[in-house]
Design a protein around this motif. Sequence first.
Motif, PDB file in Angstrom:
ATOM      1  N   TYR A  21       0.826  -1.220   0.000  1.00  9.56           N
ATOM      2  CA  TYR A  21       0.000   0.000   0.000  1.00  9.56           C
ATOM      3  C   TYR A  21       0.857   1.265   0.000  1.00  9.56           C
ATOM      4  N   SER A  22       1.786   1.352   0.905  1.00  9.31           N
ATOM      5  CA  SER A  22       2.609   2.571   0.968  1.00  9.31           C
ATOM      6  C   SER A  22       3.839   2.491   0.066  1.00  9.31           C
ATOM      7  N   HIS A  23       4.294   1.288  -0.239  1.00 10.44           N
ATOM      8  CA  HIS A  23       5.563   1.109  -0.959  1.00 10.44           C
ATOM      9  C   HIS A  23       6.694   1.819  -0.234  1.00 10.44           C
ATOM     10  N   PHE A  24       6.627   1.814   1.089  1.00 10.22           N
ATOM     11  CA  PHE A  24       7.628   2.486   1.924  1.00 10.22           C
ATOM     12  C   PHE A  24       8.182   1.478   2.927  1.00 10.22           C
ATOM     13  N   PRO A  25       9.191   0.705   2.524  1.00  8.44           N
ATOM     14  CA  PRO A  25       9.747  -0.292   3.448  1.00  8.44           C
ATOM     15  C   PRO A  25      10.548   0.351   4.569  1.00  8.44           C
ATOM     16  N   VAL A  26      10.411  -0.232   5.747  1.00 11.41           N
ATOM     17  CA  VAL A  26      11.160   0.215   6.927  1.00 11.41           C
ATOM     18  C   VAL A  26      11.763  -1.037   7.577  1.00 11.41           C
ATOM     19  N   GLY A  27      13.003  -0.895   8.033  1.00  9.55           N
ATOM     20  CA  GLY A  27      13.670  -1.990   8.733  1.00  9.55           C
ATOM     21  C   GLY A  27      14.100  -1.548  10.118  1.00  9.55           C
ATOM     22  N   CYS A  41      10.444  -5.596  10.447  1.00  9.89           N
ATOM     23  CA  CYS A  41      10.101  -4.838   9.246  1.00  9.89           C
ATOM     24  C   CYS A  41       8.638  -4.429   9.391  1.00  9.89           C
ATOM     25  N   ASN A  42       8.224  -3.482   8.578  1.00 10.59           N
ATOM     26  CA  ASN A  42       6.803  -3.118   8.621  1.00 10.59           C
ATOM     27  C   ASN A  42       5.973  -4.145   7.852  1.00 10.59           C
ATOM     28  N   VAL A  43       4.803  -4.419   8.391  1.00 10.06           N
ATOM     29  CA  VAL A  43       3.884  -5.404   7.807  1.00 10.06           C
ATOM     30  C   VAL A  43       2.521  -4.726   7.678  1.00 10.06           C
ATOM     31  N   GLU A  44       2.172  -4.404   6.441  1.00 11.75           N
ATOM     32  CA  GLU A  44       0.936  -3.644   6.205  1.00 11.75           C
ATOM     33  C   GLU A  44      -0.267  -4.573   6.075  1.00 11.75           C
ATOM     34  N   ASN A  45      -1.437  -3.949   6.024  1.00 16.17           N
ATOM     35  CA  ASN A  45      -2.682  -4.708   5.990  1.00 16.17           C
ATOM     36  C   ASN A  45      -3.700  -3.940   5.167  1.00 16.17           C
ATOM     37  N   SER A  50      -4.396  -1.571  10.714  1.00 16.53           N
ATOM     38  CA  SER A  50      -3.846  -2.779  11.337  1.00 16.53           C
ATOM     39  C   SER A  50      -2.376  -2.990  11.003  1.00 16.53           C
ATOM     40  N   THR A  51      -1.802  -2.098  10.241  1.00 19.34           N
ATOM     41  CA  THR A  51      -0.372  -2.163   9.914  1.00 19.34           C
ATOM     42  C   THR A  51       0.468  -2.096  11.176  1.00 19.34           C
ATOM     43  N   ILE A  52       1.551  -2.876  11.187  1.00 16.42           N
ATOM     44  CA  ILE A  52       2.514  -2.767  12.290  1.00 16.42           C
ATOM     45  C   ILE A  52       3.836  -2.241  11.746  1.00 16.42           C
ATOM     46  N   TRP A  85      12.304   8.734  10.718  1.00 16.30           N
ATOM     47  CA  TRP A  85      11.978   8.989  12.128  1.00 16.30           C
ATOM     48  C   TRP A  85      10.899   8.033  12.622  1.00 16.30           C
ATOM     49  N   PRO A  86      11.066   7.478  13.812  1.00 20.14           N
ATOM     50  CA  PRO A  86      10.024   6.603  14.372  1.00 20.14           C
ATOM     51  C   PRO A  86       8.729   7.379  14.611  1.00 20.14           C
ATOM     52  N   CYS A  87       7.625   6.739  14.320  1.00 18.19           N
ATOM     53  CA  CYS A  87       6.332   7.398  14.524  1.00 18.19           C
ATOM     54  C   CYS A  87       6.031   7.496  16.027  1.00 18.19           C
ATOM     55  N   SER A  89       3.552   6.342  17.803  1.00 21.72           N
ATOM     56  CA  SER A  89       3.131   5.094  18.453  1.00 21.72           C
ATOM     57  C   SER A  89       4.344   4.233  18.801  1.00 21.72           C
ATOM     58  N   CYS A  90       5.322   4.191  17.914  1.00 23.90           N
ATOM     59  CA  CYS A  90       6.530   3.403  18.192  1.00 23.90           C
ATOM     60  C   CYS A  90       7.322   4.019  19.337  1.00 23.90           C
ATOM     61  N   ARG A  91       7.434   5.330  19.354  1.00 22.56           N
ATOM     62  CA  ARG A  91       8.137   5.986  20.465  1.00 22.56           C
ATOM     63  C   ARG A  91       7.482   5.623  21.789  1.00 22.56           C
TER      64      ARG A  91
HETATM   65  N1  THU Z   1       6.456   2.951   9.380  1.00 21.21           N
HETATM   66  C1  THU Z   1       7.280   2.207  10.166  1.00 21.21           C
HETATM   67  O1  THU Z   1       7.493   1.013   9.933  1.00 21.21           O
HETATM   68  N2  THU Z   1       7.865   2.813  11.240  1.00 21.21           N
HETATM   69  C2  THU Z   1       7.662   4.111  11.586  1.00 21.21           C
HETATM   70  O2  THU Z   1       8.042   4.525  12.666  1.00 21.21           O
HETATM   71  C3  THU Z   1       7.036   5.007  10.629  1.00 21.21           C
HETATM   72  C4  THU Z   1       6.147   4.338   9.623  1.00 21.21           C
HETATM   73  C5  THU Z   1       5.795   2.293   8.253  1.00 21.21           C
HETATM   74  C6  THU Z   1       4.320   2.097   8.432  1.00 21.21           C
HETATM   75  C7  THU Z   1       3.861   2.001   7.011  1.00 21.21           C
HETATM   76  O3  THU Z   1       3.965   0.636   6.592  1.00 21.21           O
HETATM   77  C8  THU Z   1       4.842   2.837   6.224  1.00 21.21           C
HETATM   78  O4  THU Z   1       5.946   3.057   7.084  1.00 21.21           O
HETATM   79  C9  THU Z   1       4.294   4.173   5.756  1.00 21.21           C
HETATM   80  O5  THU Z   1       3.745   4.862   6.818  1.00 21.21           O
END
Ligand code: THU
Length: 131
Positions: A21-27, A41-45, A50-52, A85-87, A89-91
């Motif tokens: 959905y976002s095509h924005f991978p995060v590790g 890693c991020n796991v979308e839904n 419901s994405t984590i 930057w961590p979002c 919710s993650c902080r």
């Molecule tokens: N995302 C993360 O994995 N970590 C963050 O702290 C910021 C956002 C992911 C969630 C989503 O899959 C994608 O980045 C775009 O928001």
Amino acid sequence: MTDRELVDLAFTMLERSYVPYSHFPVGAALLCADGTVFTGCNVENAAYGSTICAERTALVKAVSEGHQDDLVRLAVVGNSTDYCWPCGSCRQMLYEFAPDLTVLVARGDREFVRLSLHELLPHGFGPRSLD
Ligand code: THU
């Protein structure tokens, strides 16, 4: 493990991201005091909410394997131009278990900055706030 090694390990997780959905991978890579590392890693839904995120994947892996009190350093990385930057919710989730955590935040060229979770979440609300 050096900061550079932890960041590079987090980069290896980008290929595991599920991001249709976002095509924005995060590790992410989370280091414990005994040297154990939990990656994420991020796991979308399709139900987007419901994405984590990658950091929370790593955190939940660590906690569920018995590492609650010895989390010392986290790397979070993305392919972006800006630092990943961590979002909020993650902080908040990280603050619950590791308010003194060191956080390495990288951008796509693998440059990274090192800062504390206290800097990312000043005056955080944590378990002691409920006393
Ligand atoms: N995302 C993360 O994995 N970590 C963050 O702290 C910021 C956002 C992911 C969630 C989503 O899959 C994608 O980045 C775009 O928001």
